[in-house]
Design an enzyme around this catalytic site. Structure first.
Site, PDB file in Angstrom:
ATOM      1  N   ASP A   1       0.878  -1.164   0.118  1.00 41.55           N
ATOM      2  CA  ASP A   1       0.031   0.037   0.095  1.00 41.55           C
ATOM      3  C   ASP A   1       0.927   1.002   0.084  1.00 41.55           C
ATOM      4  O   ASP A   1       1.585   1.618   1.247  1.00 41.55           O
ATOM      5  CB  ASP A   1      -0.969   0.003   1.168  1.00 41.55           C
ATOM      6  CG  ASP A   1      -1.791   1.134   1.258  1.00 41.55           C
ATOM      7  OD1 ASP A   1      -1.850   2.197   0.389  1.00 41.55           O
ATOM      8  OD2 ASP A   1      -2.793   1.065   2.233  1.00 41.55           O
TER       9      ASP A   1
ATOM     10  N   ASP B   1      10.152   2.155   2.354  1.00 45.66           N
ATOM     11  CA  ASP B   1      11.019   1.228   3.242  1.00 45.66           C
ATOM     12  C   ASP B   1      10.628  -0.074   2.599  1.00 45.66           C
ATOM     13  O   ASP B   1      11.836  -0.774   2.537  1.00 45.66           O
ATOM     14  CB  ASP B   1      11.017   1.340   4.631  1.00 45.66           C
ATOM     15  CG  ASP B   1      11.685   2.663   5.311  1.00 45.66           C
ATOM     16  OD1 ASP B   1      12.544   3.332   4.521  1.00 45.66           O
ATOM     17  OD2 ASP B   1      10.979   3.019   6.299  1.00 45.66           O
TER      18      ASP B   1
ATOM     19  N   ASN C   1       4.127   5.250 -10.718  1.00 45.62           N
ATOM     20  CA  ASN C   1       3.146   5.509 -11.312  1.00 45.62           C
ATOM     21  C   ASN C   1       1.883   5.603 -10.621  1.00 45.62           C
ATOM     22  O   ASN C   1       0.759   6.308 -11.083  1.00 45.62           O
ATOM     23  CB  ASN C   1       3.066   4.364 -12.413  1.00 45.62           C
ATOM     24  CG  ASN C   1       1.735   4.507 -13.313  1.00 45.62           C
ATOM     25  OD1 ASN C   1       1.357   5.377 -14.060  1.00 45.62           O
ATOM     26  ND2 ASN C   1       0.892   3.572 -13.047  1.00 45.62           N
TER      27      ASN C   1
ATOM     28  N   TYR D   1      -5.381  16.384  -4.530  1.00 47.51           N
ATOM     29  CA  TYR D   1      -4.662  15.779  -5.756  1.00 47.51           C
ATOM     30  C   TYR D   1      -4.040  16.759  -6.577  1.00 47.51           C
ATOM     31  O   TYR D   1      -2.683  16.364  -6.739  1.00 47.51           O
ATOM     32  CB  TYR D   1      -5.747  15.049  -6.500  1.00 47.51           C
ATOM     33  CG  TYR D   1      -5.374  14.380  -7.895  1.00 47.51           C
ATOM     34  CD1 TYR D   1      -4.511  13.146  -7.633  1.00 47.51           C
ATOM     35  CD2 TYR D   1      -5.445  15.044  -9.136  1.00 47.51           C
ATOM     36  CE1 TYR D   1      -3.968  12.626  -8.852  1.00 47.51           C
ATOM     37  CE2 TYR D   1      -4.766  14.386 -10.192  1.00 47.51           C
ATOM     38  CZ  TYR D   1      -4.432  13.247 -10.058  1.00 47.51           C
ATOM     39  OH  TYR D   1      -3.716  12.530 -11.190  1.00 47.51           O
TER      40      TYR D   1
ATOM     41  N   LYS E   1       0.261  16.716  -7.087  1.00 49.99           N
ATOM     42  CA  LYS E   1       1.098  16.845  -8.496  1.00 49.99           C
ATOM     43  C   LYS E   1       1.656  17.847  -8.803  1.00 49.99           C
ATOM     44  O   LYS E   1       2.741  17.878  -9.245  1.00 49.99           O
ATOM     45  CB  LYS E   1      -0.128  16.271  -9.414  1.00 49.99           C
ATOM     46  CG  LYS E   1      -0.882  15.120  -9.351  1.00 49.99           C
ATOM     47  CD  LYS E   1       0.314  14.028  -9.352  1.00 49.99           C
ATOM     48  CE  LYS E   1      -0.380  12.595  -9.291  1.00 49.99           C
ATOM     49  NZ  LYS E   1       0.769  11.422  -9.481  1.00 49.99           N
TER      50      LYS E   1
END
Length: 266
Positions: free
Chosen positions: A66, A74, A91, A157, A161
């Site tokens: 996740d 990590d 991605n 969002y 970005k």
């Protein structure tokens, strides 16, 4: 260009289970890359890995991680072990919320920012350091046209970005002298399962003119050596929806970097 010779032998793709991430995986496997494929859902990853193994015979490792968890970067590093990761593609990062900021649970926005900002930054720190030491490597940050301005319904969002865009530009300027390529692949509307699912929840249909994941991935791999930005649907010199062209932003970064270097040399 022989991408395997430039960046190989291993590529790590986060967000590889479908859409653009899967397209990257198929295209890199065809060029001989061994792959580490990561996403939250393991079943589609394993199906993709089996197809790649059958068609191309490369080594393909999968893991369910996740990317919005605090330890995601990590875990990516642990998964890679001592393999030479020459190409890192981040991605994951679609906005599945589809809600105004105050109408969404704060936990959802925390998870989005962790995935799109903190995991991206930490993964770049983990994997770009050995690239710089080797004098070769490549990083693709998959972004969105939302990076160029805030819009209602995608506040967190768009902000995340925008961070990726500016961070990627700076990383390109720092790593280019060391032989490491960095690209912000700024996407427009792309026909991915995640995008279709979000539209369906909103009672909308896929609009005409959406890009195919295969075309987007191919463009990203072709433009990686020319970073730091590639805007889907726009030529390098075309500003369009970005406000300023990729070429203009590249030249600005070079000019500022040269001015800083000159000041430090005085």
């Amino acid at each position: 260009m022989d991408l395997h010779a430039r960046y190989g032998p291993w590529a790590l793709i986060a967000g590889a289970s479908e859409g653009t991430g899967a397209a990257f995986a198929r295209q890199l496997a065809a060029q001989g890359f061994n792959l580490i494929l990561v996403a939250r859902r393991l079943a589609p990853l394993n199906e993709l890995a089996e197809t790649i193994l059958t068609e191309h015979g490369v080594t393909c490792l999968t893991a369910s991680i996740d990317l919005s968890s605090n330890d995601a970067a990590d875990r990516l590093l642990e998964l890679a072990e001592d393999r030479e990761i020459g190409l890192l593609i981040l991605n994951a990062g679609a906005d599945a919320n589809g809600a105004p900021f105050l109408d969404g649970a704060l936990a959802n926005w925390d998870a989005l920012v962790m995935r799109n900002v903190m995991t991206v930054m930490r993964a770049c720190h983990h994997f770009a350091a050995p690239m710089r030491a080797r004098g070769r490597g490549g990083v693709i940050l998959c972004g969105s046209g939302a990076c160029y301005g805030g819009l209602p319904g995608i506040a967190a969002y768009a902000g995340s970005k925008a961070f990726d865009l500016v961070f990627g530009e700076a990383l390109w300027a720092e790593l280019q002298p060391h032989g490491v390529d960095v690209l912000n692949l700024v996407m427009g509307r792309t026909d991915t399962p995640a995008h279709r699912e979000l539209l369906a929840r909103q009672g909308k249909t896929l609009p005409d003119g959406c890009a195919s994941p295969e075309d987007v991935a191919a463009l990203g791999l072709a433009r990686l050596p020319h970073g730091p930005i590639c805007n889907w649907g726009l030529a390098d010199e075309d500003a369009g929806y970005a406000g300023s062209s990729a070429a203009q932003r590249r030249n600005r970064i070079r000019q500022i970097s040269a001015a800083i270097a000159g000041q430090e040399a005085e």
